[in-house]
Enzyme design. Sequence first.
Site, PDB file in Angstrom:
ATOM      1  N   LYS A   1      92.808  30.378   3.079  1.00  0.00           N
ATOM      2  CA  LYS A   1      92.089  31.335   2.227  1.00  0.00           C
ATOM      3  C   LYS A   1      92.699  31.333   0.836  1.00  0.00           C
ATOM      4  O   LYS A   1      93.931  31.291   0.696  1.00  0.00           O
ATOM      5  CB  LYS A   1      92.170  32.730   2.857  1.00  0.00           C
ATOM      6  CG  LYS A   1      91.360  33.805   2.131  1.00  0.00           C
ATOM      7  CD  LYS A   1      91.474  35.152   2.842  1.00  0.00           C
ATOM      8  CE  LYS A   1      90.675  36.240   2.152  1.00  0.00           C
ATOM      9  NZ  LYS A   1      90.787  37.551   2.835  1.00  0.00           N
TER      10      LYS A   1
ATOM     11  N   SER B   1      86.479  39.943   4.109  1.00  0.00           N
ATOM     12  CA  SER B   1      86.523  39.092   2.950  1.00  0.00           C
ATOM     13  C   SER B   1      86.838  37.633   3.243  1.00  0.00           C
ATOM     14  O   SER B   1      86.600  36.777   2.397  1.00  0.00           O
ATOM     15  CB  SER B   1      87.572  39.630   1.973  1.00  0.00           C
ATOM     16  OG  SER B   1      88.871  39.585   2.561  1.00  0.00           O
TER      17      SER B   1
ATOM     18  N   SER C   1      89.137  42.138   7.497  1.00  0.00           N
ATOM     19  CA  SER C   1      88.674  40.880   6.905  1.00  0.00           C
ATOM     20  C   SER C   1      88.933  39.618   7.696  1.00  0.00           C
ATOM     21  O   SER C   1      88.479  38.552   7.298  1.00  0.00           O
ATOM     22  CB  SER C   1      89.270  40.700   5.517  1.00  0.00           C
ATOM     23  OG  SER C   1      88.550  41.466   4.602  1.00  0.00           O
TER      24      SER C   1
HETATM   25  N1  GLN Z   1      86.045  45.254   3.794  1.00  0.00           N
HETATM   26  C1  GLN Z   1      87.280  45.947   3.579  1.00  0.00           C
HETATM   27  C2  GLN Z   1      87.484  46.184   2.107  1.00  0.00           C
HETATM   28  O1  GLN Z   1      86.607  45.864   1.388  1.00  0.00           O
HETATM   29  C3  GLN Z   1      88.411  45.171   4.151  1.00  0.00           C
HETATM   30  C4  GLN Z   1      88.785  44.012   3.323  1.00  0.00           C
HETATM   31  C5  GLN Z   1      89.929  43.291   3.881  1.00  0.00           C
HETATM   32  O2  GLN Z   1      90.299  43.455   5.027  1.00  0.00           O
HETATM   33  N2  GLN Z   1      90.540  42.502   3.026  1.00  0.00           N
HETATM   34  O3  GLN Z   1      88.484  46.662   1.670  1.00  0.00           O
END
Ligand code: GLN
Length: 485
Positions: free
Chosen positions: A81, A156, A180
């Site tokens: 990532k 994400s 995410s």
């Molecule tokens: N969707 C969540 C956020 O927008 C989690 C994102 C994540 O785990 N990086 O913060």
Amino acid sequence: MTTMTAAGSIESVRSAIARGETTATALAESYLARIAEEDPRIHAWLSVGREYALAQAAEIDKLAANGETLPPLAGVPVGIKDVLTLEGFPATAGSKILEGYRPPYTATAVRKLADAGAIFPGKLNCDEFAMGSSNENSAYGPVHNPHHLDRVPGGSSGGSAAAVAAGMAVATLGTDTGGSIRQPASFCGVVGVLPTYGRVSRYGLIAFASSLDRIGPFAANVRDAATVLGVIAGHDPMDATSSPLAVPDYAADLDRSADQGVSGMRLGVPAEYFAEGLDAEVRAAIEGGIERLRSAGAEICPISLPHTRYAIPAYYVIATAEASSNLARFDGVRYGLRAPQSDTLAAMYRRTRDLGFGAEVKRRIMLGTYVLSHGYYDAYYRKAQQVRRLLADDFLSAFKEVDAIVTPTAPTPAFRIGEKSDDPVAMYLADIYTVTASLAGICGISVPCGRSAEGLPIGMQILGKHFDEAAIFRVGQALENLLAS
Ligand code: GLN
């Protein structure tokens, strides 16, 4: 619908190279070719490093030619990532503000993969600074779900999930702050692991919310995910929050529990996760999975996690507060982008941040700054920390009664690209079942558990005690076997 071939498993790749049936170079070439063919439709990769991957593969081939014992991930293509650093490679974090930045160091988790013989085809697309649930917040364009190209892959770590689902890597690394890894794993029909906070060093991870951020693997099956976690886990002097606890041999644990499966385990089913807002097909799939675990000998125990409904608001206070502080470093001086032709230093900071950050990142910096500001700190930030404690206590008391907890990973299957992008609150609710474990610091995994009528994958989330990854792998493996039989 894209055609998907099953990616080879880690053991099949490693043993094929060891036996001389293929070479790491031939394998790397075939994955690079697959990326060239599939990725124009999916857009999981932000950068591909052909030469680097082939140089890594040549090293493995040298070992194999000399008859040496191959390291555990020898020749295995693993995608990274783009919030994790690899020295000399781009690390954009999905943001324009890091355009052109080349980190001078390598994240510990990435270095450990390289030391274990993994091959890196490149860096994977993600929501900007890992903020999002659909990958639509990437400054470089969205990722498409390989199962259905007009659906999101989740976020994400959407690129990390999609790359495994489309057979463009055997495993990938993602990060999970509020869901995410688990949520995109669920949307893309792959396995994704949230290790216990402290299990994997965060050194070299571009920070979003440091008390919540975790690095973990995606793979096509539970065993491969366990193998990769075993490689990247462990204490690191470069991260004071990494745990000194010894890393178990997760794959060997799976072998030991193979005959027993889930027999005799107590699995908690929290009422709060099967309430309003849960899609009917997801409910049916997860209840079906739970039934199978029961018939395989698990004791299914209804439990309650009473503070669950406060998790989303607490998460969006704590995560944004930490983000507002972490992202202050991107000012046009030290990294990547700098706005041209500003008369004063302050104007340069402002213009760089205005040009470089996307709308969601700006929203979170403002929210986080607000909840930390004098006069609001007690009402929001302190209160959210108190709620965090209560949520963690919910889990601690539940784990006195049960060995693991099973829930849906996400309330729905993958939604359409564009469906929620104008409604931040609807998007935040995509994480309703995942943020709780993030706040509590416990471990979790998402394992495929059926499909919707439209063929969209559905994931079961399995949550475990702090540092009890072995238990969630065991349940995950049992579910995978039960669904395959
Ligand atoms: N969707 C969540 C956020 O927008 C989690 C994102 C994540 O785990 N990086 O913060």
